[in-house]
Design an enzyme around this catalytic site. Structure first.
Site, PDB file in Angstrom:
ATOM      1  N   HIS A  73      44.987  38.558  39.670  1.00 12.78           N
ATOM      2  CA  HIS A  73      44.662  37.553  38.673  1.00 12.78           C
ATOM      3  C   HIS A  73      43.275  37.869  38.119  1.00 12.78           C
ATOM      4  O   HIS A  73      42.422  38.422  38.816  1.00 12.78           O
ATOM      5  CB  HIS A  73      44.684  36.148  39.294  1.00 12.78           C
ATOM      6  CG  HIS A  73      46.062  35.644  39.557  1.00 12.78           C
ATOM      7  ND1 HIS A  73      46.707  35.851  40.744  1.00 12.78           N
ATOM      8  CD2 HIS A  73      46.907  34.940  38.767  1.00 12.78           C
ATOM      9  CE1 HIS A  73      47.910  35.293  40.687  1.00 12.78           C
ATOM     10  NE2 HIS A  73      48.061  34.747  39.499  1.00 12.78           N
ATOM     11  N   GLU A  75      40.531  36.226  37.425  1.00 16.98           N
ATOM     12  CA  GLU A  75      39.324  35.743  38.091  1.00 16.98           C
ATOM     13  C   GLU A  75      39.075  36.457  39.419  1.00 16.98           C
ATOM     14  O   GLU A  75      37.923  36.684  39.809  1.00 16.98           O
ATOM     15  CB  GLU A  75      39.373  34.224  38.289  1.00 16.98           C
ATOM     16  CG  GLU A  75      40.456  33.713  39.202  1.00 16.98           C
ATOM     17  CD  GLU A  75      41.824  33.554  38.554  1.00 16.98           C
ATOM     18  OE1 GLU A  75      42.702  32.965  39.221  1.00 16.98           O
ATOM     19  OE2 GLU A  75      42.045  34.005  37.406  1.00 16.98           O
ATOM     20  N   ARG A  79      35.762  38.701  40.116  1.00 17.71           N
ATOM     21  CA  ARG A  79      34.950  38.465  41.314  1.00 17.71           C
ATOM     22  C   ARG A  79      34.763  39.754  42.113  1.00 17.71           C
ATOM     23  O   ARG A  79      33.680  40.036  42.609  1.00 17.71           O
ATOM     24  CB  ARG A  79      35.604  37.401  42.200  1.00 17.71           C
ATOM     25  CG  ARG A  79      34.796  37.097  43.446  1.00 17.71           C
ATOM     26  CD  ARG A  79      35.610  36.281  44.457  1.00 17.71           C
ATOM     27  NE  ARG A  79      34.913  36.204  45.717  1.00 17.71           N
ATOM     28  CZ  ARG A  79      34.926  37.150  46.658  1.00 17.71           C
ATOM     29  NH1 ARG A  79      35.606  38.266  46.466  1.00 17.71           N
ATOM     30  NH2 ARG A  79      34.271  37.005  47.785  1.00 17.71           N
ATOM     31  N   ARG A  80      35.818  40.539  42.237  1.00 19.01           N
ATOM     32  CA  ARG A  80      35.700  41.823  42.947  1.00 19.01           C
ATOM     33  C   ARG A  80      34.689  42.729  42.249  1.00 19.01           C
ATOM     34  O   ARG A  80      33.897  43.422  42.891  1.00 19.01           O
ATOM     35  CB  ARG A  80      37.064  42.507  43.043  1.00 19.01           C
ATOM     36  CG  ARG A  80      38.026  41.816  43.980  1.00 19.01           C
ATOM     37  CD  ARG A  80      39.432  42.397  43.886  1.00 19.01           C
ATOM     38  NE  ARG A  80      39.487  43.782  44.295  1.00 19.01           N
ATOM     39  CZ  ARG A  80      39.908  44.209  45.482  1.00 19.01           C
ATOM     40  NH1 ARG A  80      40.321  43.337  46.376  1.00 19.01           N
ATOM     41  NH2 ARG A  80      39.935  45.487  45.769  1.00 19.01           N
TER      42      ARG A  80
END
Length: 102
Positions: A73, A75, A79-80
């Site tokens: 996904h 988001e 974030r990764r």
């Protein structure tokens, strides 16, 4: 953040996305979700990470050993990317090189 900062962050993420090559982007009549993380550097909004996607592997395809990306996904991918950015910045700071902390 106020409305102006939010709009500036969105504009920075969209511009970063536009600069990416066409490969992997949705085609005509297709869509996806785009997520981005920005930072403010002396009043200039910079994109730190972007991610695009809406998929999650089914339970039988999930990998506990990290051989497959279980959740793609937008988001989660953004974030990764943020985590990778921060790790690289910490490494640079530890070596005495330029980073976001100096």
């Amino acid at each position: 953040y106020g409305e102006l900062q939010t709009r500036m962050a969105a504009a920075a993420v969209l511009e970063s996305f536009r600069q990416l090559p066409r490969k992997g982007k949705p085609g005509d009549g297709e869509w996806s979700i785009l997520a981005g993380i920005t930072m403010d550097v002396a009043g200039e909004v910079r994109t730190v990470s972007i991610g695009m996607g809406t998929k999650c592997l089914s339970a039988e395809l999930m990998s506990q050993s990290g051989e497959a990306l279980n959740d793609s996904h937008a988001e989660v991918l953004a974030r990764r990317g943020l985590v990778l950015f921060l790790v690289k910045q910490l490494q640079a700071a530890a070596r005495g090189e330029e980073s976001i902390w100096n």
